[in-house]
Enzyme design. Sequence first.
Site, PDB file in Angstrom:
ATOM      1  N   SER B 104       0.830  -1.201   0.000  1.00  0.00           N
ATOM      2  CA  SER B 104       0.000   0.000   0.000  1.00  0.00           C
ATOM      3  C   SER B 104       0.866   1.254   0.000  1.00  0.00           C
ATOM      4  O   SER B 104       1.792   1.375  -0.801  1.00  0.00           O
ATOM      5  CB  SER B 104      -0.932  -0.091   1.219  1.00  0.00           C
ATOM      6  OG  SER B 104      -1.844   0.951   1.253  1.00  0.00           O
ATOM      7  N   ASP B 228      -9.486  -4.072  -6.232  1.00  0.00           N
ATOM      8  CA  ASP B 228      -8.856  -3.345  -5.140  1.00  0.00           C
ATOM      9  C   ASP B 228      -9.333  -1.892  -5.207  1.00  0.00           C
ATOM     10  O   ASP B 228      -9.018  -1.163  -6.140  1.00  0.00           O
ATOM     11  CB  ASP B 228      -7.322  -3.411  -5.258  1.00  0.00           C
ATOM     12  CG  ASP B 228      -6.622  -2.701  -4.126  1.00  0.00           C
ATOM     13  OD1 ASP B 228      -7.304  -2.082  -3.276  1.00  0.00           O
ATOM     14  OD2 ASP B 228      -5.375  -2.749  -4.083  1.00  0.00           O
ATOM     15  N   HIS B 256      -7.635  -5.268  -1.063  1.00  0.00           N
ATOM     16  CA  HIS B 256      -6.418  -4.484  -0.969  1.00  0.00           C
ATOM     17  C   HIS B 256      -5.284  -5.219  -0.253  1.00  0.00           C
ATOM     18  O   HIS B 256      -4.143  -4.768  -0.267  1.00  0.00           O
ATOM     19  CB  HIS B 256      -6.741  -3.172  -0.225  1.00  0.00           C
ATOM     20  CG  HIS B 256      -5.619  -2.190  -0.207  1.00  0.00           C
ATOM     21  ND1 HIS B 256      -4.994  -1.751  -1.356  1.00  0.00           N
ATOM     22  CD2 HIS B 256      -5.000  -1.553   0.822  1.00  0.00           C
ATOM     23  CE1 HIS B 256      -4.032  -0.877  -1.030  1.00  0.00           C
ATOM     24  NE2 HIS B 256      -4.026  -0.747   0.282  1.00  0.00           N
TER      25      HIS B 256
END
Lengths: 591, 278
Positions: B104, B228, B256
């Site tokens: 991320s 996502d 995610h």
Amino acid sequence: MTGSDEPDRADFEALFHQAPCGYLITDDAGHITAVNDTFVRWSGYTRHRLVGSTLQSLMPVGDQILYSTHCIPQLGINGSVSEIAVEIIHADGGRRAALLSASRSPGSGGQPAIVRVIVFSAHERRMYEKELVSAVRAAEESEARRAEAEKELQRLALHDALTGLPNRAGLKAKLDAVPGTGAQGSGRLAVLFIDLDHFKAVNDSLGHSAGDELLVSVAERLAKAAPDASAVARLSGDEFVVVGPFTGPGEATALAAELLEILSTPIQIEDLEIVTSASIGVAAAQGEGEGLEELVRRADIAMYRAKELGRSRWELHEPAASDPTVDRLRALGELRRGINEGALRVHYQPRVDLRTGRTIGVEALVRWQHPTRGLLPPSEFITMAEESGLVRPLGAWVLGETLRQADSWRREGRGGAGLEFAVNLSARQLSDPELVTMVEGALQLRDIDPSHLLLEITETALMADPDAALESLTALRNLGVNLAVDDFGTGYSSLTYLKKFPIDELKIDRSFINGLGSDSGDSAIVGSCIDLAHAVGIRAVAEGVETSGQVQTLRAMGCDLAQGYHFARPLPAPALKEWLDAHGDGEPAIA
Amino acid sequence: MVETVTSAVSPVIRRNNVTISGQADGPVMLFAHGYGCDQDMWRRLLPYFSDTYRLVLFDNVGAGRSDVDAYDRDKYASLDGYAADLLEICDALELEDVILVAHSVSAMVAVIAAAREPQRFSRLVLVAPSPRYINDLADGYVGGFSQEDIEGLLASLDSNYFAWAEALAPMAMGHPEAPELSEELRSSFCRTNPSIARHFARVTFLSDTRPMLEQVGTDSLILQCSDDLLAPPEVGSYVHEHLERSTLVQLQATGHCPHVSAPEDTARAILDYLSAST
């Protein structure tokens, strides 16, 4: 327990569908596989619409991000989440505040994992929490503003408003904050003290705003040129310092030279090209423990020397070199001690009547028995005493001691009796309102006839404030004391003034007596002085008489009294007493 | 086997709650967790690597069991502050030839770190990366979110303020299917200081690291998930195009956090990449 007491499947279904909160079952990605009637009713969607779509899709985007970044990983790792505050978008488009708890059962075999979700309506609670949160945010912001205001206040206190540089306090704070440059351990610290040359002229001729502009420009140039590790501060007016670690005095003076060059670049102020220069004093720390204050003071002294030596230059302060300020303070302390501890002496020089050859009096002359420098004449310390005010106690002591001696000789009789005692008064004593009381008290203490005391005032002291002098002299004259003008010819007094003062004697400066017989100009002056004295009805006295030729000339000119090495140098009381006894009782001092 | 790392080694170790496991002599894999969680997020992925690699994990300052007092709003006002921490960890442990696995927002922290000290890293594994979350209409960039969406996230964080304030978060009454977790772990996992979470969210979702991509020359793997929300396929393609020497792999895993939802697939993709490129 009977079978009828066990809840059957219908009971569980009723519990599921009519529970007081929303129940949903989803997969790991949030796809809804089952939903109870309560949630269907509460959300406003049809069951058909809900099943198959994701739970997140019922939330606003912000909550979707939250669900993806917080809830899904927590469910995956931890197996549960509880009371997550989210909003569910109702079928009517409105938002319903809710709390969401969920637990996850990992799949096994061919079975996928399932997530069981409960959704509570939390409208009331959300409203309440919103208020609390906004209160918390407001408190945080107000705290941040307070901290900001405090920071700004501190910045103002530590910085010069005009240039933005640290001021004296700011400099100290800055150096204290840097380890190794604080008051302790400033082994390689050096200070450059920078003072603009003729800054006042800029202010006076172009105005203060131009002066300010110049200061800002200087501050900018200094800040840009100073090494990164150093600090630049404005102490006051046009005084700046650069403080920092240097490898030694060489590096610091190299920077000083560079700064002089940079500051000499002309700048444009109000359409005028102004060329500035500065004088820089440099001081490098001598070792551990030499503080910033001391360094700045030494750099300041060096800066003054740079000014004296012609400005637009730097000077390095050598700590070994004598420091006039310190010397002077030390000497003053010694003199004060000397007065208190009896290190002063009075020597006496005979004053001889040129007509009779007899000694008619003595002049009292102070000496200082210095602990290391020996016996010092007044020229070594009177100016200092005068400037510091020590001359008052000193003068009072000399007068008291002289009168004590007069009293003593009077008792002994012979050559010491009946003499006139001349004592010098300084300009500062003359302006002392206590002077007359002091003289009167001293005379009374020894019971001395005031007419046996002659007070000598230099022409310069007399002319400094003629009106005040006249007042003092008149008061002294009223006591019955005789008065003389000392060092006559060196000032600029006019006959008019001379006539105004109640004086009895004119002492012609020794510099003119020196030239007697060899310099016709001096002879003329001495002759004029004598004539002048006689014209106003007072005695003329010659000082510094060294030869018999001078004595002959003075006598021929009609001079009344003389003193000098030709007769006797100033002598301590016992030696003078011997001299008087040898030359006394009508025995002429003049060969 | 977990190596003991004491804070005596370096204050950095304590600050970022660095933990080390796996093979002490193995090549180094450094794991950087993303927004919203802490190092425990890697728990399900680690078993696939612990036999071969030396595994170094840490918490970003403000997350997990990091030193919350070290959270300096000025330092962490941009991702640079996090990149500096990551490099300090490498330096403190004298890590070389590091395989940096970052999820991320930390994928972009990894990009910054690799641009700064290229020699430190042998491979980058970027899980669900995004160099910018907000669409940039000016040059047609699709990040997936509008400015308003991000404001909505900040509002959501505020809504959870009290739930997240320490010791206030109640636990679900039951979690029957997660017996492997201790109570202590459960209560600490993803614990978040609400004020820091809000600030970090702002920094994360308003960041734009696109210009940094071209400064990286390290071999890299981009793991792109399906569905996502935070990193749509366009973003994965964008990163791939702008990151020299990158490999893009599309995972079947949805959401995610593929390392949480599909650890085996994720590990397989990483191992395949590492073996193919060595």
